[in-house]
Design a protein around this motif. Structure first.
Motif, short mmCIF file in Angstrom:
data_model
loop_
_atom_site.label_atom_id
_atom_site.label_comp_id
_atom_site.label_asym_id
_atom_site.label_seq_id
_atom_site.Cartn_x
_atom_site.Cartn_y
_atom_site.Cartn_z
N ASP A 1 0.83 -1.20 0.00
CA ASP A 1 0.00 0.00 0.00
C ASP A 1 0.87 1.26 0.00
O ASP A 1 0.63 2.21 -0.75
N ASP A 2 1.93 1.23 0.83
CA ASP A 2 2.88 2.35 0.86
C ASP A 2 3.60 2.49 -0.48
O ASP A 2 3.76 3.60 -1.01
N VAL A 3 4.05 1.36 -1.02
CA VAL A 3 4.81 1.39 -2.27
C VAL A 3 3.98 1.97 -3.40
O VAL A 3 4.41 2.86 -4.15
N PHE A 4 2.74 1.47 -3.54
CA PHE A 4 1.92 1.95 -4.66
C PHE A 4 1.44 3.37 -4.46
O PHE A 4 1.28 4.13 -5.42
N ASN A 5 1.19 3.77 -3.20
CA ASN A 5 0.85 5.18 -2.95
C ASN A 5 2.00 6.09 -3.35
O ASN A 5 1.81 7.12 -4.00
N LEU B 1 2.63 10.44 2.85
CA LEU B 1 2.32 9.22 3.58
C LEU B 1 2.21 9.53 5.07
O LEU B 1 2.99 10.30 5.62
N SER B 2 1.23 8.92 5.71
CA SER B 2 1.01 9.17 7.13
C SER B 2 2.12 8.55 7.96
O SER B 2 2.75 7.56 7.54
N PRO B 3 2.38 9.09 9.17
CA PRO B 3 3.43 8.52 10.02
C PRO B 3 3.10 7.08 10.41
O PRO B 3 1.94 6.66 10.41
N VAL B 4 4.14 6.32 10.71
CA VAL B 4 3.94 4.92 11.11
C VAL B 4 4.44 4.73 12.54
O VAL B 4 5.33 5.43 13.01
N GLU C 1 -5.82 -8.86 -0.61
CA GLU C 1 -5.34 -7.60 -0.06
C GLU C 1 -4.24 -6.99 -0.93
O GLU C 1 -4.13 -5.77 -1.04
N ILE C 2 -3.43 -7.83 -1.53
CA ILE C 2 -2.38 -7.31 -2.42
C ILE C 2 -3.02 -6.68 -3.66
O ILE C 2 -2.61 -5.60 -4.11
N SER C 3 -4.04 -7.32 -4.21
CA SER C 3 -4.72 -6.77 -5.37
C SER C 3 -5.36 -5.43 -5.02
O SER C 3 -5.36 -4.49 -5.83
N ALA C 4 -5.93 -5.35 -3.80
CA ALA C 4 -6.54 -4.09 -3.37
C ALA C 4 -5.51 -2.98 -3.30
O ALA C 4 -5.77 -1.84 -3.68
N ALA C 5 -4.30 -3.31 -2.81
CA ALA C 5 -3.24 -2.31 -2.74
C ALA C 5 -2.84 -1.84 -4.14
O ALA C 5 -2.60 -0.65 -4.37
N ALA C 6 -2.78 -2.77 -5.07
CA ALA C 6 -2.35 -2.42 -6.42
C ALA C 6 -3.36 -1.55 -7.16
O ALA C 6 -3.02 -0.84 -8.10
N GLU C 7 -4.63 -1.59 -6.73
CA GLU C 7 -5.66 -0.80 -7.39
C GLU C 7 -5.47 0.70 -7.16
O GLU C 7 -6.17 1.52 -7.75
N LEU C 8 -4.51 1.04 -6.27
CA LEU C 8 -4.22 2.46 -6.04
C LEU C 8 -3.73 3.13 -7.33
O LEU C 8 -3.88 4.33 -7.51
N THR C 9 -3.12 2.36 -8.18
CA THR C 9 -2.66 2.92 -9.45
C THR C 9 -3.52 2.37 -10.58
O THR C 9 -3.70 1.16 -10.71
N GLN C 10 -4.07 3.27 -11.37
CA GLN C 10 -4.97 2.84 -12.45
C GLN C 10 -4.19 2.41 -13.70
O GLN C 10 -4.77 1.83 -14.62
N ALA C 11 -2.92 2.71 -13.73
CA ALA C 11 -2.13 2.41 -14.93
C ALA C 11 -1.55 1.00 -14.89
O ALA C 11 -0.97 0.55 -15.88
N LEU C 12 -1.66 0.30 -13.77
CA LEU C 12 -1.06 -1.03 -13.62
C LEU C 12 -2.12 -2.05 -13.22
O LEU C 12 -3.06 -1.74 -12.49
N ARG C 13 -1.91 -3.24 -13.70
CA ARG C 13 -2.75 -4.36 -13.28
C ARG C 13 -1.85 -5.43 -12.69
O ARG C 13 -0.85 -5.81 -13.30
#
Length: 589
Positions: free
Chosen positions: A183-187, A200-203, A388-400
C-alpha cells in the motif's frame, strides 16, 4: 541514537564493551538509529535459519505479474522510500554469541533492486529463466547483520509486461504487513510517477510492540498454559507413507493445493447461522483428521494468531513480526454433537487469543512435553495475501497486478494454509523427506471431505464423521482385509529342512560380506540340536539365546527347534537385572 532499552546491562544483560563491539561491527554509532531486543518469536526464526542456512526456511517469496505503463525508476524509488519509512526494513540482527540478541536499526540501508530485460527471448525461455531465478533467489539466503533482509528483481518480459520477484525474511514482518508495505509502495509510486512528493502518514515503530511484550504478565500466561496442557506429554504426530529412496528434490519442503468443493458462501452461511467463525470450522476439521489418523480423542496442533494487541494504537498499520504460533488442544468426544463440539473448539480458540502474547518457547517449557521435543508437528494458518495485495495495487490505475503467488516454509513437518477469496483454497506444505506426495494428496482430500461433513449435518454425533470416501472405505474394509492365502502346513524347522533338500547350494543367509548356504545352515543347526538334546533339551524346555545379530543367532534358533525346545530371545543391550527377570519368568510354571 535511541538505546535506552539496551545500554543498561541490568536491563539487557549485555555490557557496554560488548555493545560497543556490536555497534562497531555494523558501521559505528553514527549509523545506528535504535537498538532493542528480539522477540522470542524472532529468536526462534533466527535460530532455525542459522541452523539450516541452505533450506530457505522462513524466507517469504512473492512473485506477481505487472501489466501496464510502468515507470520503472519511480517504482524502484517507491520501494526505497518504504525502506526509509519502516524501521524493520533497516534492521540488523546481531549478538548471536551473547546472552541477549539485539535488533539494530540503521539510519540507512541500500535495497538490492535488480532489473532484467528479457523482451528478446522466446516465451518458453523466459519461463525457464524465471523459474531458475526464483529458485536461486529463494536459496540465496540473507546475512542477518546487513539489512535490508529483502531484495527485489524486476524482469521485463514485454513492452507492457513485467514480473516482480520479492524475497524477504520472515523475521522482519508477517503476512499482515505485506499489504501494508505494498500500500505504501503503490501510494508513493503514484505520486512519484506524477512527479509529486508522496504524502504518507506517520507509522508506529515496531519497537513499541517489543516494549509492550516486555510489560505482559507472564505469570498469568503460565498458569493458563500449565492448566490447559496438563496431561499432554507427546506431540500429535501423523504417521503417513514415506517417500521412496529414489525420490529427488531440489528443496526439502514441497506443497500441494486444491480448491474446496464446498462453496465459501456455504461455509459463511453455516458459520453465521451458528455464531461460529470459519476459522473454527477449519481448525475443527483439522483436529478431527488428526484424531482419526492417530486414533486419539485428544489432539494438539499449532494455530497462527495475529498477535497485534488492540490496546496498542495504530498497531494494525505497523509493519513488523507480530504473528505468533501457539498450541490449540482439542478434545474429540465421540458422543457429542458436531455443533456442540464446534462451540467448544471456538471457546478454546478464544482462550488462545486472550493469551496470544505468550512466547512459544515459554509455553513449551510450561508444558509436560520433554525438553527438545516440539509441542506440535502441524500448524493451521489463514492467509489473505492475494485479495489484499490486489486491493493495494488498485491504487494505481495504470497497472494491473495478477498471477500472485507467495511461498514460505516453516520448520514444521506440516503447514495447512487456508485462503479465502471467491472460493476456499487449501495449501498443504510438507516435509518431502518425511511424507510421500501421494499420502499428502490423500490427506488434503480427506481434510476437505471432513470440512464438508461438518457443515452437512451438525446434529450428528462427532463419531459419525469420517474422512474416508466410499472408495477409500471399500479399500480399508474390504481390499485391505482380503488377506486369505494358502499357507503350507508343517513346522517351521521341518519346512526349512525341506527347502534345504531342494536347494542345498542356494544362499540362505547373508551377513555383511559373508554368506551361508541352506546345506551349511542345516548341518550347523543339526550339530547344535544333537548337543542340546544331550543336555536335556526337548519339549517344554525353554532355551535362552543371548546373541548379537549374526549367523550364530540363526543357527541357535533352528538348533533349538530341531531339538524340540523353545527359544527365548534375549537382547544383549538389556540390563543384567532385566535379563535375570526374563529368565526367572521363563522358568515359572
Amino acid at each position: 541514537m535511541n538505546m535506552h532499552s539496551s545500554r543498561n546491562k541490568g536491563q539487557s544483560g549485555i555490557g557496554q564493551q560488548d555493545l560497543d563491539r556490536l555497534i562497531a561491527s555494523i558501521g559505528g554509532p553514527r549509523q545506528v538509529e535504535d537498538i532493542y531486543p528480539l522477540s522470542l518469536m524472532q529468536q526462534g526464526m533466527l535460530f532455525h535459519s542459522l541452523y539450516e542456512p541452505d533450506s530457505a526456511v522462513y524466507v517469504i517469496s512473492l512473485a506477481c505479474r505487472l501489466q501496464g505503463d510502468l515507470d520503472v525508476d519511480a517504482f524502484e524509488q517507491a520501494w526505497r522510500m518504504a525502506v526509509a519509512r519502516h524501521a524493520v526494513l533497516r534492521t540488523a540482527f546481531v549478538g548471536q554469541d551473547l546472552a541477549v540478541q539485539l535488533q539494530v536499526v540503521l539510519r540507512e540501508a541500500v535495497l538490492p533492486f535488480a532489473r532484467e530485460d528479457w523482451r528478446g527471448l522466446a516465451l518458453a525461455e523466459q519461463e525457464r529463466r524465471l523459474a531458475d531465478l526464483q529458485q536461486a533467489e529463494r536459496l540465496r539466503g540473507f546475512y542477518f547483520a546487513r539489512p535490508p533482509l529483502m531484495r527485489l528483481a524486476l524482469v521485463r518480459t514485454g513492452e507492457r509486461d513485467y514480473r516482480l520477484l520479492w524475497n524477504s525474511h520472515h523475521i522482519l514482518f508477517d503476512g499482515w504487513s505485506i499489504p501494508l508495505l505494498l500500500d505504501d509502495v503503490f501510494n508513493a509510486y503514484v505520486a512519484l510517477s506524477r512527479r509529486e512528493v508522496p504524502q504518507l502518514s506517520p507509522v508506529r515503530p515496531f519497537r513499541d510492540y517489543i516494549g509492550w511484550l516486555q510489560r505482559q504478565d507472564m505469570q498469568t500466561a503460565e498458569a493458563y498454559w500449565r492448566k490447559r496442557l496438563a496431561g499432554f506429554e507427546a506431540p500429535t504426530s501423523l504417521v503417513l507413507q514415506r517417500p521412496g529412496s529414489d525420490t529427488t528434490r531440489s528443496e526439502r519442503y514441497a506443497e500441494q493445493s486444491r480448491v474446496l468443493k464446498t462453496a465459501l458462501t456455504v461455509l459463511e452461511g453455516f458459520a453465521r447461522q451458528h455464531k461460529l467463525t470459519i476459522n473454527t470450522l477449519v481448525q475443527g476439521a483439522w483436529a478431527l483428521l488428526l484424531g482419526r489418523y492417530c486414533d486419539s480423542d485428544n489432539v494438539v496442533f499449532g494455530v497462527t494468531v495475529s498477535g497485534r494487541p488492540a490496546e496498542l494504537p495504530d498497531v494494525e498499520r505497523t509493519v513488523g513480526l507480530f504473528v505468533n504460533t501457539l498450541p490449540l488442544r482439542v478434545a474429540l468426544p465421540g458422543r457429542t454433537t458436531v455443533l456442540d463440539w464446534l462451540r467448544d473448539v471456538q471457546v478454546r480458540q478464544t482462550e488462545v487469543l486472550e493469551h496470544q502474547y505468550s512466547p512459544l518457547p515459554l509455553v513449551q517449557r510450561w508444558s509436560e512435553v520433554a525438553d527438545g521435543t516440539p509441542l506440535f508437528e502441524s500448524i493451521v494458518a489463514f492467509e489473505n495475501y492475494p485479495t489484499e495485495i490486489s486491493a493495494a495495487a488498485e491504487l494505481t490505475q495504470a497497472l494491473r497486478i495478477s498471477d500472485i503467488h507467495t511461498l514460505e516454509r516453516t520448520n514444521y513437518p506440516l503447514t495447512l494454509q487456508v485462503i479465502l477469496e471467491q472460493s476456499v483454497s487449501m495449501n498443504l506444505i510438507y516435509d518431502a523427506e518425511r511424507f510421500a506426495a501421494l499420502a499428502v494428496e490423500r490427506l488434503l482430500g480427506q481434510f476437505a471431505r471432513l470440512l464438508g461433513e461438518i457443515v452437512a449435518d451438525p446434529a450428528r454425533p462427532l463419531s459419525a464423521l469420517s474422512p474416508l470416501g466410499e472408495d477409500e472405505r471399500h479399500q480399508v474394509v474390504s481390499a485391505f482385509n482380503a488377506t486369505a492365502v494358502n499357507t503350507p502346513h508343517g513346522l517351521l524347522h521341518a519346512r526349512f529342512v525341506a527347502q534345504a533338500a531342494r536347494t542345498p547350494e542356494k544362499i540362505a543367509l547373508r551377513f555383511e560380506d559373508a554368506t551361508l548356504t541352506y546345506d551349511e545352515l542345516d548341518r550347523r543347526a543339526n550339530q547344535l540340536a544333537h548337543h542340546l538334546q544331550q543336555l536335556g533339551v526337548g519339549p517344554d524346555v525353554v532355551v535362552g539365546v543371548l546373541a548379537e545379530r549374526s549367523f550364530e543367532m540363526v543357527v541357535a534358533l533352528f538348533g533349538i527347534l530341531k531339538a524340540g525346545g523353545a527359544y527365548l530371545p534375549l537382547d544383549p543391550g538389556y540390563p543384567a537385572e532385566r535379563l535375570a527377570y526374563m529368565l526367572d519368568d521363563a522358568k515359572a510354571p
